[in-house]
Design a protein around this motif. Structure first.
Motif, PDB file in Angstrom:
ATOM      1  N   LEU A   1      17.294  10.652   5.215  1.00 40.55           N
ATOM      2  CA  LEU A   1      17.167  11.674   6.249  1.00 40.55           C
ATOM      3  C   LEU A   1      18.269  11.492   7.287  1.00 40.55           C
ATOM      4  O   LEU A   1      18.764  10.384   7.488  1.00 40.55           O
ATOM      5  N   PRO A   2      18.637  12.558   7.968  1.00 39.72           N
ATOM      6  CA  PRO A   2      19.607  12.396   9.055  1.00 39.72           C
ATOM      7  C   PRO A   2      19.015  11.503  10.148  1.00 39.72           C
ATOM      8  O   PRO A   2      17.790  11.415  10.304  1.00 39.72           O
ATOM      9  N   PRO A   3      19.856  10.829  10.916  1.00 36.47           N
ATOM     10  CA  PRO A   3      19.360   9.858  11.916  1.00 36.47           C
ATOM     11  C   PRO A   3      18.335  10.435  12.893  1.00 36.47           C
ATOM     12  O   PRO A   3      17.398   9.740  13.285  1.00 36.47           O
ATOM     13  N   GLU A   4      18.454  11.696  13.285  1.00 36.61           N
ATOM     14  CA  GLU A   4      17.514  12.248  14.261  1.00 36.61           C
ATOM     15  C   GLU A   4      16.117  12.472  13.671  1.00 36.61           C
ATOM     16  O   GLU A   4      15.153  12.655  14.414  1.00 36.61           O
TER      17      GLU A   4
END
Length: 147
Positions: free
Chosen positions: A54-57
């Protein structure tokens, strides 16, 4: 009457006769593919490496990246048949239960904290809901929960 039943039972029925004939026909046959060497495996090209994280955010910190967890407990907390009360102000409901470093702490609405040895992290995990937010500081977590 029993004589007629025994006499009929001595002759094989039509279904038994067909089953016996079919069994005799299949007796010497071998299923297809038995005794044939397995085909050589074909070389497979390696799959392309894709970053499937998943993207970091959107990532949630793991349990070792979190300093502790907290949950509100509005009703009175009964442990071993006794109601938990604040040692300083006598409050018995509206707790904030904190789990950190394998210890459980109770915090009353007035801000007094006391360690609770009668419950453990397994109890906390059974009774807590999934986390709805993560906070950088303890004070941010308190504000989020309205304490």
């Amino acid at each position: 009457m029993f004589h007629r039943i025994r006499r009929r039972a001595k002759k094989p029925s039509e279904a038994q006769r067909r089953s016996t004939e079919l069994h005799a026909q299949l007796q010497g046959q071998v299923p297809p593919g038995i005794g044939v060497p397995a085909p050589e495996p074909q070389s497979v090209e390696p799959a392309a490496i894709v970053d499937d994280f998943l993207p970091p955010e959107l990532r949630v910190p793991s349990h070792d990246q979190v300093e502790g967890k907290m949950m509100p407990w509005k009703q009175p907390l009964v442990l071993d048949g006794e109601m938990a009360t604040c040692a300083e102000c006598g409050a018995y409901r509206d707790w904030l239960i904190l789990s950190t470093r394998g210890e459980i702490w109770l915090r009353c609405r007035a801000g007094h904290q006391q360690q609770e040895t009668r419950i453990d992290t397994a109890w906390f995990n059974r009774h807590s809901r999934p986390a709805d937010a993560t906070h950088a500081t303890f004070e941010d977590g308190l504000r989020h929960l309205g304490y």
